[in-house]
Design a protein around this motif. Structure first.
Motif, PDB file in Angstrom:
ATOM      1  N   HIS A   1       0.809  -1.216   0.000  1.00  0.00           N
ATOM      2  CA  HIS A   1       0.000   0.000   0.000  1.00  0.00           C
ATOM      3  C   HIS A   1       0.845   1.270   0.000  1.00  0.00           C
ATOM      4  O   HIS A   1       0.304   2.372  -0.115  1.00  0.00           O
ATOM      5  CB  HIS A   1      -0.962  -0.004   1.199  1.00  0.00           C
ATOM      6  N   ARG A   2       2.172   1.120   0.108  1.00  0.00           N
ATOM      7  CA  ARG A   2       3.040   2.294   0.085  1.00  0.00           C
ATOM      8  C   ARG A   2       3.924   2.358  -1.163  1.00  0.00           C
ATOM      9  O   ARG A   2       4.798   3.211  -1.260  1.00  0.00           O
ATOM     10  CB  ARG A   2       3.940   2.311   1.327  1.00  0.00           C
TER      11      ARG A   2
ATOM     12  N   ASN B   1      -9.044   7.388   1.750  1.00  0.00           N
ATOM     13  CA  ASN B   1      -8.667   6.412   2.776  1.00  0.00           C
ATOM     14  C   ASN B   1      -7.229   5.914   2.691  1.00  0.00           C
ATOM     15  O   ASN B   1      -6.849   5.070   3.499  1.00  0.00           O
ATOM     16  CB  ASN B   1      -9.611   5.200   2.703  1.00  0.00           C
ATOM     17  N   ARG B   2      -6.445   6.422   1.732  1.00  0.00           N
ATOM     18  CA  ARG B   2      -5.069   5.950   1.661  1.00  0.00           C
ATOM     19  C   ARG B   2      -4.286   6.423   2.888  1.00  0.00           C
ATOM     20  O   ARG B   2      -4.593   7.452   3.491  1.00  0.00           O
ATOM     21  CB  ARG B   2      -4.402   6.415   0.368  1.00  0.00           C
ATOM     22  N   GLU B   3      -3.242   5.654   3.212  1.00  0.00           N
ATOM     23  CA  GLU B   3      -2.505   5.913   4.451  1.00  0.00           C
ATOM     24  C   GLU B   3      -1.750   7.242   4.402  1.00  0.00           C
ATOM     25  O   GLU B   3      -1.719   7.984   5.382  1.00  0.00           O
ATOM     26  CB  GLU B   3      -1.523   4.763   4.701  1.00  0.00           C
ATOM     27  N   THR B   4      -1.135   7.531   3.241  1.00  0.00           N
ATOM     28  CA  THR B   4      -0.347   8.751   3.105  1.00  0.00           C
ATOM     29  C   THR B   4      -1.011   9.678   2.099  1.00  0.00           C
ATOM     30  O   THR B   4      -1.343   9.264   0.988  1.00  0.00           O
ATOM     31  CB  THR B   4       1.087   8.422   2.642  1.00  0.00           C
TER      32      THR B   4
ATOM     33  N   ALA C   1      -3.985  11.215   2.250  1.00  0.00           N
ATOM     34  CA  ALA C   1      -5.435  11.100   2.082  1.00  0.00           C
ATOM     35  C   ALA C   1      -6.065  12.493   2.004  1.00  0.00           C
ATOM     36  O   ALA C   1      -5.687  13.407   2.741  1.00  0.00           O
ATOM     37  CB  ALA C   1      -6.035  10.317   3.240  1.00  0.00           C
TER      38      ALA C   1
ATOM     39  N   THR D   1      -5.534   7.830  -7.970  1.00  0.00           N
ATOM     40  CA  THR D   1      -4.516   8.003  -6.936  1.00  0.00           C
ATOM     41  C   THR D   1      -3.140   8.325  -7.535  1.00  0.00           C
ATOM     42  O   THR D   1      -2.158   8.420  -6.793  1.00  0.00           O
ATOM     43  CB  THR D   1      -4.404   6.746  -6.057  1.00  0.00           C
TER      44      THR D   1
END
Length: 358
Positions: free
Chosen positions: A74-75, A103-106, A108, A155
């Motif tokens: 996810h990164r 909702n992405r970790e970095t 968002a 994204t």
């Protein structure tokens, strides 16, 4: 052109199975790359290693020149479009596309106006305008495919991996989506790595076509080179447009169960094992009494059946050794011939169109 992805010595085994057997691969930026291979060749495993869903046993993955071996999926900044689309059934078209942004970790996005603006732009790009509020169960397979692609592209990934993205679509829609995928990629300038088991799909879509065989890259070239000069008998066989004759070279001839062919004028390729190949559409069917010229080769076979495919007819003949030879006749060249079942015919080709693997 800057390379976006570089793989070095990638190996992955499952017990005694070598799914990936030392993959070395470089993929440029702003390109459409097709990855072609039979079932079990390691295509999906390779995608999963690049995406970070699987860890290789050996080797290094570089994205934009930096190692991502220890970076979780996810990164990585890599998009993945699944064959079954993997959409959220409880969300609308717009909701599915917006999910990763919010909702992405970095990085968002929390600004709803910014999210709506990006989603609207992506919806327009993939041709879904007017369907924003519909549930994904209320749209067609082709539209769901576009939603899955838009959800990935919004994204802004460095690289997009597509695992058999057209496999769930009917034939007419697959043909249309080929063109649309290429156009979308060209507008965005992002690299697509598209996995498929369809030789026609791979050749039609890829700027570069990679052929994977038993966990290794058997050939990497443009579509014209792959089609006209497959680098190995296994590549020629998988393209499903070549008749392969087994045997060996003896002096100035190729000798095998199907017969003896002069190899004067045949193109020689270092294929790793000896074989003789003639493309389906390079063979002419003649009555047995018809003569052959000094620059031609011939085998005899009994007609079995024909298949009509629209633009061409594929006819099948069985040789005396039991091998089936396929002949493709393009209907733009001549009307289809009427062959008599079990009647014997001469199958003739020019010597200089044959490929000799030595």
């Amino acid at each position: 052109m800057t390379d976006v992805l570089h793989l070095s010595g990638i190996r992955k085994s499952y017990g005694d199975l070598n799914a990936l057997d030392g993959i070395d691969l470089t993929i440029p930026g702003n390109a459409y790359v097709s990855l072609l291979g039979p079932s079990g060749s390691g295509k999906t495993t390779l995608l999963r290693v690049i995406a970070g869903f699987e860890d290789p046993d050996q080797g290094t993955v570089l994205l934009d020149g930096r190692s991502i071996d220890d970076t979780p999926a996810h990164r990585r900044g890599i998009g993945f479009v699944f064959q079954n689309f993997a959409l959220f059934p409880h969300l609308s078209v717009a909701g599915n596309i917006a999910y990763g942004l919010a909702n992405r970790e970095t990085g968002a996005l929390k600004d709803k106006t910014a999210i709506q603006r990006k989603v609207a732009g992506m919806i327009e790009l993939v041709g879904l305008t007017g369907l924003e509020g519909r549930g994904v169960a209320q749209i067609s397979g082709g539209q769901r495919q576009r939603v899955a692609l838009a959800r990935t592209l919004v994204t802004e990934p460095h690289l997009v991996l597509l695992d058999e993205p057209l496999g769930a679509l009917d034939a007419n829609l697959r043909a249309r989506m080929r063109t649309e995928l290429r156009q979308i990629r060209e507008r965005l300038g992002v690299t697509f790595l598209h996995v498929t088991g369809s030789e026609s799909e791979a050749l039609a879509m890829g700027d570069t076509v990679l052929v994977l065989d038993r966990g290794r890259i058997a050939q990497s070239a443009d579509a014209d080179t792959i089609y006209n000069r497959p680098a190995h008998p296994s590549v020629a066989r998988f393209l499903n447009c070549y008749n392969l004759f087994e045997g060996s070279i003896a002096g100035d001839a190729f000798v095998g169960p199907a017969g003896t062919f002069s190899i004067a004028g045949s193109e020689r390729l270092p294929g790793g094992r000896q074989a003789y190949a003639v493309r389906h559409d390079r063979i002419e069917v003649r009555p047995l009494p018809a003569a052959v010229t000094s620059d031609e080769e011939r085998v005899e076979g009994a007609f079995v059946a024909s298949e009509y495919s629209g633009a061409a007819v594929n006819s099948f003949f069985v040789l005396d050794n039991g091998q089936v030879v396929e002949v493709e006749t393009h209907l733009s060249h001549r009307p289809p011939a009427d062959y008599a079942p079990q009647e014997r015919y001469g199958l003739v080709w020019k010597r200089d169109v044959a490929l000799l693997y030595a």
